[in-house]
Design a protein around this motif. Structure first.
Motif: not given
Length: 707
Positions: A685-698
């Motif tokens: 993930f090039e943006e840290l927030e995107d990583a946490f957002k993705a994991v939160g959705s999962i």
């Protein structure tokens, strides 16, 4: 749903006693309040004691029996907004007050709504104050009957704090529905207030949901407010719309396509062309790399791209599995007859000019479908881009570029979205197992392609781009089964509020079409993404790591600022940053510098090199019992070789069964590390927030899967 505690199991729903005899066509109308109360009472749903009075003396007697204070309301099918015509009086405390209120309401109705037929005045107990919630229902054109729950009263349209489910629902799903709204804190007990009767609320929602399902004449309802007390619940306003159920479009025949249908040994391109501005030229050119037998079909040519060309598909001497049809729409029926004679199993009809244009196009599509069914041919399209299967060297589309092989299946209702995504994927080194444009779905549709992706060994996750689904319930059943085996991510277009009708008098309509799709997807275990970028981030992560077994997370970084941001993002997206056990801290203290932060997220300081990351990963590998997810956040420094760090991330992933999330942040200086992660199927993930957002959705969908 049901069960011995459900009152609707004991009471008939909407019998003839409310004036709606079964079997007689009925125009859509709103039940009067007294009719609505009788319907609710027949299901055991609590309502205030009430009586429909037809005279002032009758109202006086009823108020005495019910007990003061009482509320009185005009009952007329022509008066929807009673307060607007002076048709509601509250706080009536005496027999004389009841008689006076009756006369006042009748005078107001006669003066302000002279055309209205007044059936009487309902006298009902004025219920004490409590927490106001709403229970709404509507009939969605795609998914059928859905139910809505949220905070009620006057602020409902402002707050829009609602949850939605497609019916039927279980009691456990209803509890989850209640608990997912922001206002649940008020039900649980807020700032010293006593908790409200959640189980009584569950019983009311379950009873209304069952009534809604069992009687097809109930089209829409709005119970608002429903007052919830410490003990018990009461519905104090009910608007219920009834009418004949509109007949929807017939569902497409769902016959599971045989798995080997999608693995051809030979392909014919019907309408192959030497003209670069023709679709048949692009399709044939794209299929030149197909390792199987490729047969151009064009009655005006004997050779194309160095390959023998046939005047008709029936002239091909060998068996043909697929036909890609790129001829004018008017010729397609004739071509399909020839495909049937040849024994072709699948026709990919890229030609447009069918149902999407209406009128004659719809008739033509029905004719083509009938021919296909008579010959046992399955159809992709018509009006589609086609299908790509990179692992097999198949690009049966007119997209000028072909994607890389990968493990994400992409099924889209838009060909333009596909061409854009494929173009984006190449520099990103993102690969696909299959890319399918569904087109008009005259035969094969989302459900068939999902079943194919489910059994396809090259596919590890699925991404959908959806505009409209006709048979929502059938889709939910199939996608829910597929999602149990392989993760499914969906992007639904149409989130704009622009076309949504105002909620006006029916708060059930707050569940707009987009909201219903999102609720249905989540109910089926599908992860909903707001953008294509988010969707493919999610799909890639799930294809690589699968679902985590829990939400206990740790983060490792050499940058203190990103450690702070990781904590913020984890809280925002529901990721649980766990405390580090004492034995793990002791092992880390043995080799980390004294000034590391001794906490999670772990800041192992800016002078960390790949060796320090590796030693920490060794600890995590030895102690896998306290964490489920790890975010590895690496930033460019003169001391860090991105390739070495990436290799250590790969080693960590291979030696655990946990979710490893790469967050190598930066630009060109980290490219060597990104290539290593990509080659090992570990997303970054090039943006840290995107990583946490993705994991939160999962994690959100993972919780639904475990219910």
């Amino acid at each position: 749903m049901g069960g011995p505690t459900n009152p609707c199991n004991r009471a008939p729903v909407m019998p003839g006693r409310i004036g709606l005899p079964r079997g007689i066509p009925m125009p859509e109308r709103m039940l009067t309040e007294s009719e609505g109360y009788r319907l609710l009472e027949s299901c055991g749903i609590p309502v205030p004691p009430n009586h429909l009075a037809t005279s002032a003396e009758d109202a006086r007697a009823a108020a005495g029996r019910i007990g003061y204070p009482v509320v009185m309301k005009v009952i007329s099918p022509q008066i929807v907004h009673k307060s607007d015509v002076g048709g509601v009086i509250t706080g009536i405390e005496s027999p004389d007050g009841a008689e006076e209120a009756f006369g006042t309401i009748m005078q107001n109705a006669a003066a302000r709504a002279p055309e209205a037929t007044v059936a009487g005045i309902i006298v009902e107990k004025q219920m004490p104050a409590g927490l106001e919630v709403l229970i709404g229902g509507k009939t969605d054109p795609s998914f059928g009957k859905v139910i809505t729950f949220g905070l009620g009263g006057k602020l409902v349209e402002l707050l829009e704090d609602v949850s939605i489910r497609v019916l039927p629902v279980t009691d456990s799903e209803i509890r989850a529905m209640i608990r997912e709204i922001e206002g649940y804190r008020l039900i649980r007990g807020y700032r010293g207030e006593s908790p409200k009767d959640e189980e009584a609320l569950v019983r009311v929602i379950a009873a209304m949901a069952q009534a809604f399902i069992e009687d097809p004449r109930i089209r829409e309802f709005d119970l608002n407010p429903v007052i919830v007390y410490e003990k018990g619940v009461s519905v104090v306003d009910a608007r219920i719309i009834v009418g004949d159920t509109a007949g929807g479009a017939p569902a497409r025949l769902r016959v599971r396509a045989p798995p080997d249908l999608f693995y051809p040994a030979s392909i014919a391109v019907i309408g192959a062309s030497a003209s670069p501005n023709k679709v048949g030229y692009s399709v044939l050119r794209n299929l030149l790399s197909f390792p199987g037998n490729l047969y151009p079909v064009n009655p005006s040519r004997t050779e194309l791209f160095g390959r023998k060309t046939y005047p008709s598909v029936t002239g091909i001497p060998d068996p043909v599995d697929w036909a890609v049809v790129a001829v004018p729409a008017r010729i397609v029926p004739e071509v399909m007859e020839e495909c049937g004679k040849k024994g072709i199993r699948l026709a990919v009809i890229v030609t447009a000019g069918f149902r999407e244009i209406g009128g004659e196009g719809t008739v033509l599509e029905e004719k083509v479908t009938a021919i296909a069914r008579r010959h046992g041919i399955r159809i992709i399209g018509p009006n589609c881009l086609g299908i790509m299967m990179p692992h097999m060297g198949i690009n049966a589309t007119f997209d000028p570029v072909s994607p890389r092989p990968g493990d994400v299946a992409f099924i889209s209702q838009s060909g333009a979205i596909i061409t854009t995504v494929v173009d984006w994927s190449l520099p990103e080194e993102f690969g696909f197992s299959t890319v399918i444009s569904v087109g008009n779905q005259a035969d094969l549709g989302f459900e068939h392609f999902l079943r194919f992706a489910e059994q396809d060994e090259k596919t590890r996750s699925v991404t959908l781009y959806v505009e409209e689904i006709q048979d929502g319930r059938g889709f939910m059943q199939i996608v829910g089964e597929v999602a149990k085996r392989k993760p499914v991510v969906a992007v639904k277009s149409g989130s704009s509020r622009k076309g949504r009708a105002a909620a006006s008098s029916h708060t059930g309509s707050l569940a707009g079409s987009y909201d219903v799709y999102v609720a249905a997807f989540r109910q089926a275990g599908v992860i909903v993404a707001r953008s294509l970028r988010d969707a493919f981030n999610l799909a890639e992560l799930l294809a690589s790591e699968g679902y985590p077994k829990g939400k206990r997370a740790i983060a490792v970084t050499s940058a203190g600022g990103f450690a702070v941001l990781a904590s913020d993002y984890a809280e925002t997206y529901g990721v649980d940053m766990v405390d580090l056990p004492d034995d793990v801290l002791r092992e880390l203290n043995a080799f980390l510098p004294p000034f590391w932060n001794h906490a999670n997220p772990m800041d192992i300081l800016g002078d960390a090199d790949a060796t320090r990351f590796a030693a920490l990963f060794d600890v995590l590998i030895r102690h896998q019992n306290f964490w489920d997810i790890v975010f590895v956040i690496a930033v460019p420094t003169t001391l860090v070789d991105p390739a070495h760090v990436a290799n250590e991330i790969v080693r960590l992933s291979r030696n655990t069964e946990k979710m490893v999330v790469g967050c190598m942040l930066g630009g060109d200086s980290i490219r060597s590390g990104l290539r290593i992660l990509r080659g090992s199927r570990i997303p970054n993930f090039e943006e840290l927030e995107d990583a946490f957002k993705a994991v939160g959705s999962i994690l959100e969908v993972g919780a639904v899967r475990q219910e």
